[in-house]
Design a protein around this motif. Structure first.
Motif, mmCIF file in Angstrom:
data_model
loop_
_atom_site.group_PDB
_atom_site.id
_atom_site.type_symbol
_atom_site.label_atom_id
_atom_site.label_comp_id
_atom_site.label_asym_id
_atom_site.label_seq_id
_atom_site.Cartn_x
_atom_site.Cartn_y
_atom_site.Cartn_z
ATOM 1 N N GLY A 1 -3.931 20.190 7.283
ATOM 2 C CA GLY A 1 -3.054 19.412 8.155
ATOM 3 C C GLY A 1 -3.083 17.932 7.826
ATOM 4 N N THR A 2 -2.159 17.201 8.433
ATOM 5 C CA THR A 2 -2.065 15.774 8.149
ATOM 6 C C THR A 2 -2.103 14.993 9.459
ATOM 7 O OG1 THR A 2 -0.465 16.470 6.524
ATOM 8 C CG2 THR A 2 -0.755 14.124 6.801
ATOM 9 N N ASP A 3 -2.719 13.840 9.439
ATOM 10 C CA ASP A 3 -2.590 12.914 10.556
ATOM 11 C C ASP A 3 -2.278 11.542 9.984
ATOM 12 O OD1 ASP A 3 -2.617 11.380 12.753
ATOM 13 O OD2 ASP A 3 -4.547 12.066 13.518
ATOM 14 N N MET A 4 -0.984 11.181 10.027
ATOM 15 C CA MET A 4 -0.551 9.941 9.409
ATOM 16 C C MET A 4 -1.020 8.728 10.211
ATOM 17 S SD MET A 4 0.528 9.256 6.612
ATOM 18 C CE MET A 4 1.080 10.674 5.700
ATOM 19 N N ARG A 5 -1.419 8.966 11.482
ATOM 20 C CA ARG A 5 -1.955 7.832 12.250
ATOM 21 C C ARG A 5 -3.173 7.273 11.546
ATOM 22 N NH1 ARG A 5 -1.943 10.972 17.910
ATOM 23 N NH2 ARG A 5 -3.104 12.318 16.522
ATOM 24 N N ALA A 6 -4.020 8.181 11.060
ATOM 25 C CA ALA A 6 -5.220 7.742 10.338
ATOM 26 C C ALA A 6 -4.832 7.036 9.047
ATOM 27 C CB ALA A 6 -6.108 8.943 10.051
ATOM 28 N N GLY A 7 -3.830 7.583 8.356
ATOM 29 C CA GLY A 7 -3.423 7.006 7.076
ATOM 30 C C GLY A 7 -2.877 5.596 7.238
ATOM 31 N N ILE A 8 -2.020 5.401 8.258
ATOM 32 C CA ILE A 8 -1.425 4.071 8.448
ATOM 33 C C ILE A 8 -2.476 3.088 8.950
ATOM 34 C CG2 ILE A 8 0.280 2.805 9.815
ATOM 35 C CD1 ILE A 8 2.142 5.197 9.470
ATOM 36 N N ALA A 9 -3.389 3.584 9.812
ATOM 37 C CA ALA A 9 -4.467 2.708 10.290
ATOM 38 C C ALA A 9 -5.336 2.278 9.121
ATOM 39 C CB ALA A 9 -5.294 3.437 11.348
ATOM 40 N N ALA A 10 -5.603 3.192 8.198
ATOM 41 C CA ALA A 10 -6.438 2.845 7.046
ATOM 42 C C ALA A 10 -5.733 1.820 6.166
ATOM 43 C CB ALA A 10 -6.764 4.098 6.246
ATOM 44 N N ALA B 1 0.854 -1.190 0.000
ATOM 45 C CA ALA B 1 0.000 0.000 0.000
ATOM 46 C C ALA B 1 0.885 1.233 0.000
ATOM 47 C CB ALA B 1 -0.907 0.003 1.223
ATOM 48 N N VAL B 2 0.436 2.281 -0.658
ATOM 49 C CA VAL B 2 1.154 3.546 -0.655
ATOM 50 C C VAL B 2 0.234 4.588 -0.042
ATOM 51 C CG1 VAL B 2 2.274 5.302 -2.051
ATOM 52 C CG2 VAL B 2 2.411 2.912 -2.734
ATOM 53 N N VAL B 3 0.713 5.267 1.007
ATOM 54 C CA VAL B 3 -0.086 6.324 1.615
ATOM 55 C C VAL B 3 0.561 7.650 1.263
ATOM 56 C CG1 VAL B 3 -1.012 7.262 3.751
ATOM 57 C CG2 VAL B 3 -0.686 4.798 3.514
ATOM 58 N N CYS B 4 -0.190 8.514 0.579
ATOM 59 C CA CYS B 4 0.350 9.817 0.172
ATOM 60 C C CYS B 4 -0.218 10.903 1.061
ATOM 61 C CB CYS B 4 -0.050 10.135 -1.263
ATOM 62 S SG CYS B 4 0.743 9.129 -2.458
ATOM 63 N N ASP B 5 0.663 11.748 1.553
ATOM 64 C CA ASP B 5 0.269 12.950 2.277
ATOM 65 C C ASP B 5 -0.198 13.967 1.236
ATOM 66 O OD1 ASP B 5 0.234 15.299 3.677
ATOM 67 O OD2 ASP B 5 2.090 14.894 4.770
ATOM 68 N N THR B 6 -1.382 14.509 1.410
ATOM 69 C CA THR B 6 -1.859 15.470 0.413
ATOM 70 C C THR B 6 -2.029 16.854 1.009
ATOM 71 O OG1 THR B 6 -4.140 14.957 0.906
ATOM 72 C CG2 THR B 6 -3.090 13.701 -0.845
ATOM 73 N N ALA C 1 -4.843 8.419 -0.280
ATOM 74 C CA ALA C 1 -4.496 9.817 -0.068
ATOM 75 C C ALA C 1 -4.914 10.174 1.357
ATOM 76 C CB ALA C 1 -5.223 10.698 -1.063
ATOM 77 N N CYS C 2 -4.052 10.883 2.048
ATOM 78 C CA CYS C 2 -4.306 11.098 3.467
ATOM 79 C C CYS C 2 -4.005 12.533 3.853
ATOM 80 C CB CYS C 2 -3.431 10.156 4.288
ATOM 81 S SG CYS C 2 -3.321 10.554 6.022
ATOM 82 N N ASP C 3 -4.980 13.236 4.475
ATOM 83 C CA ASP C 3 -4.621 14.438 5.243
ATOM 84 C C ASP C 3 -5.098 14.198 6.669
ATOM 85 O OD1 ASP C 3 -7.244 14.671 4.515
ATOM 86 O OD2 ASP C 3 -7.036 16.569 3.477
ATOM 87 N N THR C 4 -6.129 14.895 7.135
ATOM 88 C CA THR C 4 -6.591 14.532 8.479
ATOM 89 C C THR C 4 -7.527 13.342 8.394
ATOM 90 O OG1 THR C 4 -8.146 16.318 8.182
ATOM 91 C CG2 THR C 4 -6.306 16.714 9.658
ATOM 92 N N ALA C 5 -8.170 13.180 7.259
ATOM 93 C CA ALA C 5 -8.988 11.991 7.041
ATOM 94 C C ALA C 5 -8.371 11.236 5.873
ATOM 95 C CB ALA C 5 -10.411 12.408 6.704
ATOM 96 N N VAL C 6 -8.876 10.072 5.585
ATOM 97 C CA VAL C 6 -8.273 9.274 4.526
ATOM 98 C C VAL C 6 -9.261 9.100 3.396
ATOM 99 C CG1 VAL C 6 -7.100 7.149 3.995
ATOM 100 C CG2 VAL C 6 -7.030 8.059 6.307
#
Lengths: 364, 410
Positions: B346-355, B284-289, B322-327
């Motif tokens: 803003g970004t919350d990568m905790r949400a991105g990695i959990a997703a 999986a690839v999680v991108c900060d947007t 794609a991830c910022d505060t939500a995914v």
């Protein structure tokens, strides 16, 4: 491919010293053919094993049940080498071998153990690999496997390709090491040990990123390898360039360069000895080394400027002034600034005045 | 020293070694050969300088010393090798040498380099100070294309003729040490490559040691020394290696299975041997947007990741979030160009990695591309390897449990 390719020369020394060696080079640049030709010239049996199409059990031994126990039977190539008593084990395509096979190769490469069979000491291990960037399905070598090999870069020079196509490829020549060459190993181990006392951080420095993990890196094992290779290179009269490639191949570029630079520094005259007996000073031939030697002597005087040391320093500069007036003048400026109380102005000081004036460093 | 009688050489070297003490090893390490009638001072890659005594007779020691320092810098900065790597052809050698000159001169001229004639400076190439020769080369190539063409098209003869208002002194041909083009008559001899490496290393040590006193060494030279002493590896190589390793470790967690008989069963008689089974990992690839990301760089990194996964035969397994505060919803894409970066702020990568961890089938390797301005999970997600690409020059640190690679524009 041409005999003056340092990688070819280095390969010969590593084989003669029985240090496992790995050639890195693009596909199709003649690594395999050079190794085979080398074995043929030496009259050694050569067993080529392509690691990428083998399974771990081909190197760790195939389990067979004999009575109540399980033995790990070696494959035929290992048996043939063991029976011959000497030879070349050539592991091709090492970087395309999957990690499990690389793990199985660890004992083969270093200890020459294939399953329950030990290959004789006279068997040399040579491997070839394509850099992972070039091989489509390549893996980086695992750090433990990389640490068991001396890495040589196989570069092809267009001119030697042209020569080879026209007149046949020259095979690497394996130098014959004179009997008792191992005696030199004690000396080179001493050098390595002295260096590691100065730079203890380099005794063992595992790589931190995955890309450099697949190349040589300093560890006690590779330093030992480097010492062995240096001894073999010295005994066989190998060129300094090949010797440098071997040392850098064993312990990695960074640590290898530092070690080689330290060796050069060791060749420079010891400032304290020179100051005790200025007449014994011999100016190194090369400009940068002459500069290093004179700068070290001037710094030694500046650190402890007694009148005797100061005068001795000027005597050394006087000896150097003919061959390298500019180098000596740089050191003279250091000495001039630290004239101790009561020291008489030496005669040599006047020799530098015209030069300093020409360079605009002395007011007329 | 085997130098030939070039008048004023000793004074020139003395001047150079005094003015630039941190380059003294390099200045004394180069061999100077008088070559009557060549009309130039040039340098080859074996650390030999060929100087025409008739040309240099008119120079002051400071000027000759400056030319020596300038040429030593060509060698220290391996301009010949870099010209070949950049693919500079014979018709562009001139442009390259000017770019290389600008790289050297931009901070040595302010530090007191006194070159005869007018030195090439970045502003002559309409570029800013402090760049690399490759960048100057690109800039002057671009301006030559739309501009009058001029010097870019000239050939590299060794006559060193004047070039009107563009002239940078009468020694314009810096030799093969600057442009990597072999010259006739510069045969074997000189320093072999490995000794040149050692010399370069020693000068870098001198520069770095002197650089500890602030304000003594030009910043560009200090950056060069740091690059020599601890070379920065291209992020593409690092990112690919980390990713390959993550995939290899997951895929390499080979398990024995009796589902398929072993290839070796034939020799084992009554014993049933297991076969090796190799799981194909999901990626999986999680991108900060968030707004702070650099879109161009992100596209570049995604393309690299995609290219690598394709060579590993995993392209079909990739899902991109794609991830910022939500995914955003997981996109299965077949090309990096299809990725839509939604969101901002803003970004919350905790949400991105959990997703990413919640995807089914669960990814074994997750690549996170971010600028690091985000909270991270306190520990590594179970059963998942995380490779972080930190994008942009101001990216912050990644958590210690992840493998991180810094990605900067080049």
């Amino acid at each position: 491919m041409s005999p003056n390719n340092p990688a070819v020369e280095a390969l010969g020394v590593a084989v003669a010293a029985r240090v496992p060696v790995l050639l890195w080079g693009a596909p199709g640049t003649g690594k395999t053919s050079a190794i085979r030709a080398m074995a043929q010239i030496m009259g050694l049996p050569c067993e080529t094993v392509i690691a990428s199409i083998r399974e771990p059990s081909d190197f760790a031994g195939l389990p067979i049940v004999v009575g109540d126990e399980v033995r790990f039977a070696p494959p035929a190539w290992a048996r043939r080498l063991a029976e011959a008593g000497h030879g070349l084990l050539f592991l091709d395509e090492l970087s395309t071998a999957p990690p499990a096979v690389q793990a199985a190769l660890l004992r083969v490469v270093l200890e020459r153990a294939v399953g329950d069979l030990m290959l004789p000491d006279a068997v040399a291990v040579v491997a070839a690999a394509n850099p992972p960037e070039l091989a489509a399905d390549g893996w980086d070598l695992s750090a433990p496997l990389a640490n068991r090999l001396c890495h040589l870069a196989w570069e092809t020079d267009p001119r030697s390709v042209a020569d080879g196509l026209a007149g046949g490829w020259a095979a690497p020549v394996v130098p014959l090491l004179p009997d008792g060459w191992q005696a030199e190993e004690i000396l080179s181990r001493g050098l390595v040990a002295a260096f590691l006392r100065v730079r203890p951080a380099l005794a063992c420095a595992p790589p931190s990123d995955a890309a450099s993990a697949g190349r040589g890196w300093p560890s006690p094992r590779t330093w030992e390898m480097a010492a062995r290779l240096m001894a073999a290179a010295g005994a066989s009269g190998t060129s300094e360039e090949a010797r440098s490639a071997l040392v850098r191949g064993a312990v990695g570029d960074g640590a290898g360069l530092e070690f080689l630079a330290w060796l050069i520094e060791m060749d420079l005259p010891d400032p304290e000895q020179v100051l005790a007996d200025p007449a014994s000073f011999r100016l190194p031939e090369r400009g940068d080394r002459a500069y290093a030697a004179l700068a070290a002597i001037a710094a030694a005087v500046a650190a402890d400027p007694t009148p005797e040391r100061w005068t001795a320093g000027w005597q050394v500069l006087g000896l150097a002034a003919d061959a390298a007036p500019d180098v000596a003048a740089v050191a003279a400026r250091v000495l001039a600034k630290c004239r101790p109380e009561g020291a008489a102005l030496p005669a040599e000081i006047h020799r530098f005045a015209p030069l300093l004036r020409a360079a605009g460093l002395l007011q007329a | 020293m085997s130098d030939s009688g070039l008048e004023g050489l000793a004074a020139a070297r003395l001047w150079a070694a005094t003015k630039f003490p941190y380059l003294a090893t390099g200045v004394f390490g180069a061999q100077v050969i008088a070559e009557r009638g060549s009309g130039a001072v040039s340098v080859d890659e074996s650390w030999r300088m060929h100087a025409d005594p008739e040309l240099t007779a008119a120079w002051t020691p400071a000027q000759l010393g400056s030319v020596l320092v300038h040429h030593v810098c060509h060698l220290l900065r391996t301009h010949g090798e870099r010209a070949r790597a950049t693919g500079v052809g014979p018709d562009e050698a001139r442009t390259w040498v000017r770019a290389a000159d600008a790289e050297i001169n931009d901070d040595l001229v302010p530090a007191g380099l006194d070159l005869p004639g007018r030195p090439v400076l970045p502003r002559d190439l309409r570029a800013a100070d402090g760049l690399l020769a490759e960048q100057y080369f690109e800039a002057s190539r671009a301006s030559a294309r739309k501009g009058k063409g001029g010097w870019g098209a000239e050939n590299t003869d060794r006559s060193g003729e004047a070039e009107g208002d563009e002239a940078a002194g009468g020694w314009v041909d810096c030799g093969s040490g600057a442009d990597g083009m072999p010259r006739p008559g510069q045969g074997p001899g000189g320093l072999p490559g490995w000794q040149a490496d050692l010399l370069r290393h020693q000068v870098a040590l001198d520069v770095a040691a002197q650089g500890k006193l602030p304000g003594t060494v030009p910043a560009g030279l200090l950056r060069w020394a740091q690059q020599v002493l601890s070379p920065k590896v291209n992020w593409r190589i690092l990112l690919k290696a980390e990713l390959r390793r993550a995939v290899a470790e997951v895929a390499g967690a080979v398990d024995y299975s009796y589902r398929r008989p072993s290839r070796r069963s034939a020799v084992a008689g009554q014993v049933v041997l297991p076969a090796l089974r190799r799981p194909v990992p999901e990626v999986a690839v999680v991108c900060d947007t968030s707004g702070s990301m650099t879109a161009d760089l992100l596209a570049l990194v995604l393309a690299e990741v995609e290219g690598l996964l394709r060579t590993l035969g995993l392209a079909r397994q990739v899902r991109i979030l794609a991830c910022d505060t939500a995914v955003g919803p997981a996109q299965r894409v077949s090309s990096a160009r299809q990725v839509q970066l939604i969101g901002g702020g803003g970004t919350d990568m905790r949400a991105g990695i959990a997703a990413a961890a919640a995807l089914r089938p669960r990814p074994a390797v997750t690549v996170v591309l971010t600028d690091g301005y985000t909270p991270w999970p306190a520990e590594q997600p179970k059963g998942m390897r995380v490779v972080v690409g930190l994008i942009g020059p101001r990216a912050r640190e990644a958590p210690p449990w992840a493998r991180a690679v810094r990605v900067e524009a080049d």
